[in-house]
Enzyme design. Sequence first.
Site, PDB file in Angstrom:
ATOM      1  N   GLU A 175      11.137  -5.937  -3.625  1.00 38.64           N
ATOM      2  CA  GLU A 175      10.182  -6.812  -2.926  1.00 38.64           C
ATOM      3  C   GLU A 175      10.967  -8.024  -2.422  1.00 38.64           C
ATOM      4  O   GLU A 175      12.161  -8.175  -2.727  1.00 38.64           O
ATOM      5  CB  GLU A 175       9.035  -7.259  -3.855  1.00 38.64           C
ATOM      6  CG  GLU A 175       7.868  -6.266  -3.906  1.00 38.64           C
ATOM      7  CD  GLU A 175       7.039  -6.218  -2.611  1.00 38.64           C
ATOM      8  OE1 GLU A 175       7.062  -7.205  -1.855  1.00 38.64           O
ATOM      9  OE2 GLU A 175       6.383  -5.190  -2.353  1.00 38.64           O
ATOM     10  N   ARG A 203       0.845  -1.220   0.000  1.00 35.73           N
ATOM     11  CA  ARG A 203       0.000   0.000   0.000  1.00 35.73           C
ATOM     12  C   ARG A 203       0.865   1.249   0.000  1.00 35.73           C
ATOM     13  O   ARG A 203       0.677   2.166  -0.803  1.00 35.73           O
ATOM     14  CB  ARG A 203      -0.922   0.001   1.236  1.00 35.73           C
ATOM     15  CG  ARG A 203      -2.124  -0.913   1.114  1.00 35.73           C
ATOM     16  CD  ARG A 203      -2.896  -0.994   2.441  1.00 35.73           C
ATOM     17  NE  ARG A 203      -2.114  -1.721   3.438  1.00 35.73           N
ATOM     18  CZ  ARG A 203      -2.116  -3.046   3.573  1.00 35.73           C
ATOM     19  NH1 ARG A 203      -2.905  -3.771   2.816  1.00 35.73           N
ATOM     20  NH2 ARG A 203      -1.364  -3.649   4.462  1.00 35.73           N
ATOM     21  N   GLY A 225       7.435   6.769  13.130  1.00 37.26           N
ATOM     22  CA  GLY A 225       6.205   5.976  13.040  1.00 37.26           C
ATOM     23  C   GLY A 225       5.129   6.684  12.242  1.00 37.26           C
ATOM     24  O   GLY A 225       4.105   6.080  11.897  1.00 37.26           O
ATOM     25  N   LYS A 260      -3.759  -4.166   8.841  1.00 37.34           N
ATOM     26  CA  LYS A 260      -2.586  -3.765   9.639  1.00 37.34           C
ATOM     27  C   LYS A 260      -2.162  -4.905  10.562  1.00 37.34           C
ATOM     28  O   LYS A 260      -2.994  -5.511  11.236  1.00 37.34           O
ATOM     29  CB  LYS A 260      -2.890  -2.490  10.439  1.00 37.34           C
ATOM     30  CG  LYS A 260      -1.672  -1.955  11.172  1.00 37.34           C
ATOM     31  CD  LYS A 260      -1.841  -0.514  11.599  1.00 37.34           C
ATOM     32  CE  LYS A 260      -0.642  -0.003  12.376  1.00 37.34           C
ATOM     33  NZ  LYS A 260       0.614  -0.023  11.604  1.00 37.34           N
ATOM     34  N   THR A 268       6.758   0.154  10.928  1.00 38.44           N
ATOM     35  CA  THR A 268       6.429   0.154  12.354  1.00 38.44           C
ATOM     36  C   THR A 268       6.494  -1.272  12.901  1.00 38.44           C
ATOM     37  O   THR A 268       6.762  -2.218  12.154  1.00 38.44           O
ATOM     38  CB  THR A 268       5.038   0.768  12.602  1.00 38.44           C
ATOM     39  OG1 THR A 268       4.073   0.011  11.844  1.00 38.44           O
ATOM     40  CG2 THR A 268       4.992   2.227  12.175  1.00 38.44           C
ATOM     41  N   HIS A 311      -7.135   1.599  12.563  1.00 37.98           N
ATOM     42  CA  HIS A 311      -6.541   1.373  11.239  1.00 37.98           C
ATOM     43  C   HIS A 311      -7.321   0.313  10.477  1.00 37.98           C
ATOM     44  O   HIS A 311      -8.076  -0.465  11.053  1.00 37.98           O
ATOM     45  CB  HIS A 311      -5.084   0.907  11.380  1.00 37.98           C
ATOM     46  CG  HIS A 311      -4.131   2.020  11.716  1.00 37.98           C
ATOM     47  ND1 HIS A 311      -3.915   2.436  13.011  1.00 37.98           N
ATOM     48  CD2 HIS A 311      -3.365   2.815  10.919  1.00 37.98           C
ATOM     49  CE1 HIS A 311      -3.040   3.436  13.001  1.00 37.98           C
ATOM     50  NE2 HIS A 311      -2.696   3.689  11.751  1.00 37.98           N
TER      51      HIS A 311
HETATM   52  N1  LIG Z   1       5.682   5.920   9.153  1.00 39.50           N
HETATM   53  C1  LIG Z   1       4.586   6.172   8.435  1.00 39.50           C
HETATM   54  O1  LIG Z   1       4.239   7.343   8.143  1.00 39.50           O
HETATM   55  C2  LIG Z   1       3.771   5.026   7.940  1.00 39.50           C
HETATM   56  C3  LIG Z   1       4.170   3.753   8.234  1.00 39.50           C
HETATM   57  N2  LIG Z   1       3.498   2.686   7.712  1.00 39.50           N
HETATM   58  C4  LIG Z   1       4.085   1.388   7.988  1.00 39.50           C
HETATM   59  O2  LIG Z   1       4.682   0.916   6.789  1.00 39.50           O
HETATM   60  C5  LIG Z   1       4.676  -0.506   6.795  1.00 39.50           C
HETATM   61  C6  LIG Z   1       4.046  -1.002   5.491  1.00 39.50           C
HETATM   62  O3  LIG Z   1       2.689  -0.665   5.467  1.00 39.50           O
HETATM   63  P1  LIG Z   1       1.771  -1.060   4.219  1.00 39.50           P
HETATM   64  O4  LIG Z   1       2.344  -0.507   2.958  1.00 39.50           O
HETATM   65  O5  LIG Z   1       0.385  -0.712   4.597  1.00 39.50           O
HETATM   66  O6  LIG Z   1       1.932  -2.654   4.230  1.00 39.50           O
HETATM   67  P2  LIG Z   1       1.869  -3.666   3.005  1.00 39.50           P
HETATM   68  O7  LIG Z   1       1.795  -5.029   3.592  1.00 39.50           O
HETATM   69  O8  LIG Z   1       0.843  -3.221   2.035  1.00 39.50           O
HETATM   70  O9  LIG Z   1       3.302  -3.475   2.302  1.00 39.50           O
HETATM   71  C7  LIG Z   1       4.512  -4.010   2.765  1.00 39.50           C
HETATM   72  C8  LIG Z   1       5.250  -4.508   1.560  1.00 39.50           C
HETATM   73  O10 LIG Z   1       6.572  -4.927   1.934  1.00 39.50           O
HETATM   74  C9  LIG Z   1       6.801  -6.145   1.273  1.00 39.50           C
HETATM   75  N3  LIG Z   1       7.891  -6.919   1.855  1.00 39.50           N
HETATM   76  C10 LIG Z   1       7.825  -7.910   2.791  1.00 39.50           C
HETATM   77  N4  LIG Z   1       9.059  -8.409   3.013  1.00 39.50           N
HETATM   78  C11 LIG Z   1       9.905  -7.726   2.193  1.00 39.50           C
HETATM   79  C12 LIG Z   1      11.305  -7.811   1.939  1.00 39.50           C
HETATM   80  N5  LIG Z   1      12.095  -8.707   2.582  1.00 39.50           N
HETATM   81  N6  LIG Z   1      11.850  -6.975   1.034  1.00 39.50           N
HETATM   82  C13 LIG Z   1      11.076  -6.092   0.362  1.00 39.50           C
HETATM   83  N7  LIG Z   1       9.730  -5.985   0.543  1.00 39.50           N
HETATM   84  C14 LIG Z   1       9.157  -6.781   1.454  1.00 39.50           C
HETATM   85  C15 LIG Z   1       5.458  -6.857   1.334  1.00 39.50           C
HETATM   86  O11 LIG Z   1       5.415  -7.946   0.445  1.00 39.50           O
HETATM   87  P3  LIG Z   1       4.412  -9.198   0.762  1.00 39.50           P
HETATM   88  O12 LIG Z   1       3.024  -8.631   0.701  1.00 39.50           O
HETATM   89  O13 LIG Z   1       4.737 -10.154  -0.333  1.00 39.50           O
HETATM   90  O14 LIG Z   1       4.782  -9.677   2.134  1.00 39.50           O
HETATM   91  C16 LIG Z   1       4.550  -5.711   0.918  1.00 39.50           C
HETATM   92  O15 LIG Z   1       4.490  -5.539  -0.476  1.00 39.50           O
HETATM   93  C17 LIG Z   1       3.920  -0.907   8.053  1.00 39.50           C
HETATM   94  O16 LIG Z   1       4.867  -1.182   9.072  1.00 39.50           O
HETATM   95  C18 LIG Z   1       3.111   0.318   8.392  1.00 39.50           C
HETATM   96  O17 LIG Z   1       2.753   0.422   9.734  1.00 39.50           O
HETATM   97  C19 LIG Z   1       2.408   2.841   6.921  1.00 39.50           C
HETATM   98  C20 LIG Z   1       1.941   4.093   6.612  1.00 39.50           C
HETATM   99  C21 LIG Z   1       2.600   5.299   7.104  1.00 39.50           C
HETATM  100  O1  LIG Z   2      -0.157   0.617   8.841  1.00 41.81           O
HETATM  101  C1  LIG Z   2      -0.618   1.743   8.524  1.00 41.81           C
HETATM  102  O2  LIG Z   2      -1.475   1.880   7.651  1.00 41.81           O
HETATM  103  C2  LIG Z   2      -0.083   2.928   9.199  1.00 41.81           C
HETATM  104  N1  LIG Z   2       0.919   2.748   9.999  1.00 41.81           N
HETATM  105  C3  LIG Z   2       1.600   3.739  10.741  1.00 41.81           C
HETATM  106  C4  LIG Z   2       1.454   3.462  12.214  1.00 41.81           C
HETATM  107  O3  LIG Z   2       1.633   2.298  12.634  1.00 41.81           O
HETATM  108  O4  LIG Z   2       1.209   4.385  12.971  1.00 41.81           O
HETATM  109  C5  LIG Z   2       1.236   5.141  10.326  1.00 41.81           C
HETATM  110  C6  LIG Z   2      -0.177   5.333   9.880  1.00 41.81           C
HETATM  111  O5  LIG Z   2      -1.000   5.450  10.997  1.00 41.81           O
HETATM  112  C7  LIG Z   2      -0.650   4.253   8.926  1.00 41.81           C
END
Ligand SMILES: NC(=O)C1=CN([C@@H]2O[C@H](COP(=O)(O)OP(=O)(O)OC[C@H]3O[C@@H](n4cnc5c(N)ncnc54)[C@H](OP(=O)(O)O)[C@@H]3O)[C@@H](O)[C@H]2O)C=CC1
Ligand SMILES: O=C(O)C1=N[C@H](C(=O)O)C[C@H](O)C1
Length: 270
Positions: free
Chosen positions: A36, A14, A125, A161, A102, A157
């Site tokens: 990935e 995402r 975060g 998540k 996170t 969320h």
């Molecule tokens: N700090 C911030 O502002 C925010 C933080 N986040 C955090 O970001 C993280 C990702 O969120 P989100 O995008 O929703 O999650 P998703 O699960 O949609 O995306 C994570 C991606 O990482 C991939 N992945 C897993 N293992 C590996 C690897 N070894 N190497 C490369 N890619 C890999 C997953 O693949 P697969 O599906 O095949 O496992 C997936 O495509 C979470 O921890 C979330 O909490 C999210 C939004 C904002």
């Molecule tokens: O997993 C998410 O979607 C998000 N993760 C971050 C968190 O763990 O706080 C940031 C945001 O809230 C979206």
Amino acid sequence: MADMRLIVAGAGGRMGRALVRAIAETGDAVLAGALEAPGSELIGKDAAVLAGLPASGIEVSADLWSLSANADGILDFTVPAATIANVAVAAERGLVHVIGTTGLSASDMAVIRSVTSRTAVVQSGNMSLGVNLLAALVKRMAQSLDESFDIEILEMHHRAKIDAPSGTALMLGQAAADGRKIGLDERAVRGRDGLTGARKAGDIGFASLRGGSVSGDHSVIFAGPYERITLSHHAEDRMIFAHGALKAAKWARGKAPGLYSMADVLGLGV
Ligand SMILES: NC(=O)C1=CN([C@@H]2O[C@H](COP(=O)(O)OP(=O)(O)OC[C@H]3O[C@@H](n4cnc5c(N)ncnc54)[C@H](OP(=O)(O)O)[C@@H]3O)[C@@H](O)[C@H]2O)C=CC1
Ligand SMILES: O=C(O)C1=N[C@H](C(=O)O)C[C@H](O)C1
């Protein structure tokens, strides 16, 4: 200065897809690679097409070492194990590493800190302006209100998540603890169930809700005698996090090695 060449880790996720779109929307950064996990069905696919854009020629790969030979930074929103593996490569190559992942443990954070003598890392975060301002306000409120005001943090969320409490909730809890000059680890109450006993003064409570497609809602409640103050943030689109991450990468380019926060990037001085 030449455009910043950025790798998106977790490019099919995402946030990865939002990051690819954010890079395409800005003038001074280009997508240099898309990562990935090995074995992912997305390997070889065009990262821009995955993000709903015209083809870019950047195919998803599982080989960060090769990708990083010709890059300036990595935007990493994946899972803790992947981020920790990426940290070593980013440090070796001297790449700016923006970490949004996170669910990082204390030992994960120790690994991240151990490389910050070699490269600039921005870790938060939550990369949005609004939440980082909220954290500054929470710290200020916690300084002003004594323990007769109970602090409770509520987050909601989307159903996919995987970690709780959210990274943002923990960051807001840390801001409250800093304001009160107490240790969060000692005072955090993470989820209640059963015969818990009465709330202890000075505790910081966390509650997590999951469901639907919520991008991220956070409220910090200061509940005092006969009055209650609630500070809230509602993320309406994950592009706010993607644009924040991009801003962080550009800010960190050329900075001295070290561990930086979004408050540093945004100049919030907290
Ligand atoms: N700090 C911030 O502002 C925010 C933080 N986040 C955090 O970001 C993280 C990702 O969120 P989100 O995008 O929703 O999650 P998703 O699960 O949609 O995306 C994570 C991606 O990482 C991939 N992945 C897993 N293992 C590996 C690897 N070894 N190497 C490369 N890619 C890999 C997953 O693949 P697969 O599906 O095949 O496992 C997936 O495509 C979470 O921890 C979330 O909490 C999210 C939004 C904002
Ligand atoms: O997993 C998410 O979607 C998000 N993760 C971050 C968190 O763990 O706080 C940031 C945001 O809230 C979206």
